[in-house]
Design a protein around this motif. Structure first.
Motif, mmCIF file in Angstrom:
data_model
loop_
_atom_site.group_PDB
_atom_site.id
_atom_site.type_symbol
_atom_site.label_atom_id
_atom_site.label_comp_id
_atom_site.label_asym_id
_atom_site.label_seq_id
_atom_site.Cartn_x
_atom_site.Cartn_y
_atom_site.Cartn_z
ATOM 1 N N ARG A 15 0.993 -1.128 0.085
ATOM 2 C CA ARG A 15 -0.068 0.123 0.041
ATOM 3 C C ARG A 15 0.776 1.264 -0.122
ATOM 4 O O ARG A 15 0.646 2.027 -0.913
ATOM 5 C CB ARG A 15 -0.903 -0.065 1.328
ATOM 6 N N VAL A 16 1.890 1.263 0.948
ATOM 7 C CA VAL A 16 2.668 2.529 0.987
ATOM 8 C C VAL A 16 3.229 2.819 -0.402
ATOM 9 O O VAL A 16 3.487 3.872 -0.940
ATOM 10 C CB VAL A 16 3.811 2.205 2.092
ATOM 11 N N LEU A 17 4.075 1.535 -0.846
ATOM 12 C CA LEU A 17 4.839 1.798 -2.032
ATOM 13 C C LEU A 17 3.771 2.002 -3.363
ATOM 14 O O LEU A 17 4.468 2.914 -4.173
ATOM 15 C CB LEU A 17 5.728 0.516 -2.596
ATOM 16 N N GLU A 18 2.819 1.448 -3.334
ATOM 17 C CA GLU A 18 1.797 1.762 -4.419
ATOM 18 C C GLU A 18 1.513 3.562 -4.281
ATOM 19 O O GLU A 18 1.364 3.931 -5.421
ATOM 20 C CB GLU A 18 0.367 0.900 -4.524
ATOM 21 N N ALA A 40 15.068 -2.843 6.308
ATOM 22 C CA ALA A 40 15.222 -1.926 7.232
ATOM 23 C C ALA A 40 14.097 -0.917 7.548
ATOM 24 O O ALA A 40 13.649 -0.588 8.436
ATOM 25 C CB ALA A 40 16.818 -1.136 7.227
ATOM 26 N N ARG A 41 13.838 -0.454 6.385
ATOM 27 C CA ARG A 41 12.515 0.797 6.194
ATOM 28 C C ARG A 41 11.333 0.320 7.159
ATOM 29 O O ARG A 41 10.854 0.991 7.904
ATOM 30 C CB ARG A 41 12.320 1.377 4.861
ATOM 31 N N PHE A 42 10.894 -0.941 6.915
ATOM 32 C CA PHE A 42 9.664 -1.305 7.372
ATOM 33 C C PHE A 42 9.771 -2.263 8.482
ATOM 34 O O PHE A 42 8.746 -2.744 9.112
ATOM 35 C CB PHE A 42 8.735 -2.008 6.563
ATOM 36 N N ALA A 43 11.018 -2.621 8.942
ATOM 37 C CA ALA A 43 11.145 -3.350 10.152
ATOM 38 C C ALA A 43 10.479 -4.807 10.183
ATOM 39 O O ALA A 43 9.874 -5.151 11.006
ATOM 40 C CB ALA A 43 10.971 -2.746 11.252
ATOM 41 N N VAL A 44 10.614 -5.469 8.754
ATOM 42 C CA VAL A 44 10.139 -6.739 8.479
ATOM 43 C C VAL A 44 11.048 -7.703 7.984
ATOM 44 O O VAL A 44 12.072 -7.274 7.976
ATOM 45 C CB VAL A 44 8.761 -6.807 7.839
ATOM 46 N N SER A 45 10.589 -8.805 7.841
ATOM 47 C CA SER A 45 11.565 -9.815 7.264
ATOM 48 C C SER A 45 11.781 -9.883 5.631
ATOM 49 O O SER A 45 10.797 -9.289 4.923
ATOM 50 C CB SER A 45 10.919 -11.416 7.504
ATOM 51 N N ARG A 46 12.550 -10.321 5.087
ATOM 52 C CA ARG A 46 12.980 -10.316 3.757
ATOM 53 C C ARG A 46 11.778 -11.002 3.013
ATOM 54 O O ARG A 46 11.285 -10.323 1.923
ATOM 55 C CB ARG A 46 14.087 -11.146 3.132
ATOM 56 N N ALA A 47 11.196 -12.072 3.698
ATOM 57 C CA ALA A 47 10.191 -12.745 3.046
ATOM 58 C C ALA A 47 8.769 -11.736 3.086
ATOM 59 O O ALA A 47 7.915 -11.992 1.986
ATOM 60 C CB ALA A 47 9.744 -14.032 3.769
ATOM 61 N N THR A 48 8.590 -11.065 4.048
ATOM 62 C CA THR A 48 7.393 -10.107 4.003
ATOM 63 C C THR A 48 7.707 -8.954 2.830
ATOM 64 O O THR A 48 6.685 -8.905 2.198
ATOM 65 C CB THR A 48 7.367 -9.616 5.235
ATOM 66 N N VAL A 49 8.952 -8.574 2.933
ATOM 67 C CA VAL A 49 9.114 -7.652 1.721
ATOM 68 C C VAL A 49 8.818 -8.302 0.328
ATOM 69 O O VAL A 49 8.157 -7.492 -0.563
ATOM 70 C CB VAL A 49 10.532 -7.151 1.725
ATOM 71 N N ARG A 50 9.238 -9.330 0.045
ATOM 72 C CA ARG A 50 8.970 -9.903 -1.309
ATOM 73 C C ARG A 50 7.435 -10.308 -1.451
ATOM 74 O O ARG A 50 7.144 -10.161 -2.730
ATOM 75 C CB ARG A 50 9.823 -11.321 -1.362
ATOM 76 N N LYS A 51 6.770 -10.533 -0.582
ATOM 77 C CA LYS A 51 5.230 -10.737 -0.829
ATOM 78 C C LYS A 51 4.502 -9.306 -1.056
ATOM 79 O O LYS A 51 3.903 -9.349 -1.903
ATOM 80 C CB LYS A 51 4.607 -11.250 0.686
ATOM 81 N N GLY A 52 5.148 -8.412 -0.275
ATOM 82 C CA GLY A 52 4.636 -7.085 -0.620
ATOM 83 C C GLY A 52 4.849 -6.503 -2.043
ATOM 84 O O GLY A 52 4.166 -6.006 -2.973
ATOM 85 N N LEU A 53 6.178 -6.835 -2.633
ATOM 86 C CA LEU A 53 6.589 -6.537 -3.992
ATOM 87 C C LEU A 53 5.537 -7.458 -5.045
ATOM 88 O O LEU A 53 5.459 -7.067 -5.913
ATOM 89 C CB LEU A 53 8.193 -6.834 -4.062
ATOM 90 N N GLY A 54 5.338 -8.761 -4.291
ATOM 91 C CA GLY A 54 4.627 -9.566 -5.306
ATOM 92 C C GLY A 54 3.339 -9.075 -5.549
ATOM 93 O O GLY A 54 2.635 -9.042 -6.702
ATOM 94 N N VAL A 55 2.729 -8.273 -4.761
ATOM 95 C CA VAL A 55 1.128 -7.625 -4.766
ATOM 96 C C VAL A 55 1.507 -6.794 -5.961
ATOM 97 O O VAL A 55 0.410 -6.274 -6.656
ATOM 98 C CB VAL A 55 1.194 -6.922 -3.473
ATOM 99 N N LEU A 56 2.702 -5.773 -5.930
ATOM 100 C CA LEU A 56 2.708 -4.774 -6.762
ATOM 101 C C LEU A 56 2.955 -5.154 -8.060
ATOM 102 O O LEU A 56 2.279 -4.747 -8.967
ATOM 103 C CB LEU A 56 3.898 -3.909 -6.444
ATOM 104 N N ALA A 57 3.583 -6.201 -8.313
ATOM 105 C CA ALA A 57 3.880 -7.031 -9.582
ATOM 106 C C ALA A 57 2.662 -7.565 -10.013
ATOM 107 O O ALA A 57 2.460 -7.223 -11.457
ATOM 108 C CB ALA A 57 4.842 -7.991 -9.322
ATOM 109 N N ALA A 58 1.724 -8.026 -9.205
ATOM 110 C CA ALA A 58 0.544 -8.597 -9.613
ATOM 111 C C ALA A 58 -0.353 -7.391 -10.101
ATOM 112 O O ALA A 58 -1.189 -7.770 -11.183
ATOM 113 C CB ALA A 58 -0.405 -9.412 -8.611
ATOM 114 N N LYS A 59 -0.224 -6.325 -9.655
ATOM 115 C CA LYS A 59 -0.993 -5.095 -10.194
ATOM 116 C C LYS A 59 -0.351 -4.440 -11.499
ATOM 117 O O LYS A 59 -1.085 -3.272 -11.867
ATOM 118 C CB LYS A 59 -1.308 -4.141 -8.949
#
Length: 235
Positions: A15-18, A40-59
């Protein structure tokens, strides 16, 4: 209608990146921060970041190619740098025009690593957006001279393509190297050619290709608009 609140951390990242993409904060062609930086920015795991990027890619807001090394982005699209960014871009959806500035036989005039040719076929080109006429790149190609290039000085390049002319003569790239750096200031002469202001910074790509036997095929220096193009590396 307001969007529902994100339920997971990955949805929040997306949501933030979109919002940054749609607002123009991340403009067309801009490369996202690295996964490490996003962790580092979102204080989450690498797997969580990749899932977020996957959402953007799907859109369709971003495109990711794993393991391809360096590539150039233009207008938000990833360009396969294997055949060279300009060839890949010309074969894509972007309407590109090319103007040949000069085709000459001359001494080697560029500081090209590992190119020992005394004389070269020199081809200088401008590539521009057809709908606006705005110059996107200035390219200088240098190919070790061969006598069968002489006809090109009279007839020019078929459809403006040096790559096609080289392939017709059995010069097909099998490997190569590429260097990228920022040119702090565009020269007065190059600014005039590109219709820009002298002193503008530009992205400079230098590319050397060889045949399977190690013979130099072509050396190219390209100046690219840094507002439209960016480099991204995955490792």
């Amino acid at each position: 209608m307001a969007q529902p609140e994100p339920k997971t951390k990955s949805e929040r990242i997306a949501r933030v990146l979109e919002a940054e993409i749609r607002s123009g904060f991340l403009h067309d062609g801009a490369a996202l921060s690295s996964e490490t930086a996003l962790v580092a920015r979102f204080a989450v795991s690498r797997a969580t970041v990749r899932k977020g990027l996957g959402v953007l890619a799907a859109k369709g807001l971003i495109r990711t190619k794993v393991g391809i090394g360096s590539f150039v982005t233009y207008g938000g699209a990833v360009i396969d740098n294997g055949p060279g960014w300009s060839l890949a871009l010309s074969e894509g959806e972007t309407r590109m025009g090319v103007r040949i500035l000069s085709i000459t036989r001359q001494p080697m005039d560029l500081d090209a690593p590992q190119v020992a040719a005394a004389e070269v076929l020199a081809v200088d080109r401008l590539r521009f957006r057809e709908n606006t006429g705005r110059a996107l790149t200035l390219e200088r190609s240098r190919v070790p001279w061969r006598e069968d290039f002489a006809a090109l000085l009279r007839t020019g390049l078929e459809q403006g393509s040096l790559s096609r002319e080289l392939e017709l003569r059995g010069l097909s790239p099998a490997s190569g190297e590429e260097w990228a750096n920022v040119l702090p200031a565009l020269s007065v002469a190059d600014a005039a050619l590109m219709g820009r202001s002298a002193g503008e910074p530009m992205l400079r790509l230098r590319r050397l290709t060889r045949t399977a036997s190690g013979r130099v095929v072509e050396y190219v220096e390209s100046l690219l608009d840094p507002e439209l193009f960016g480099l991204h590396m995955e490792f």
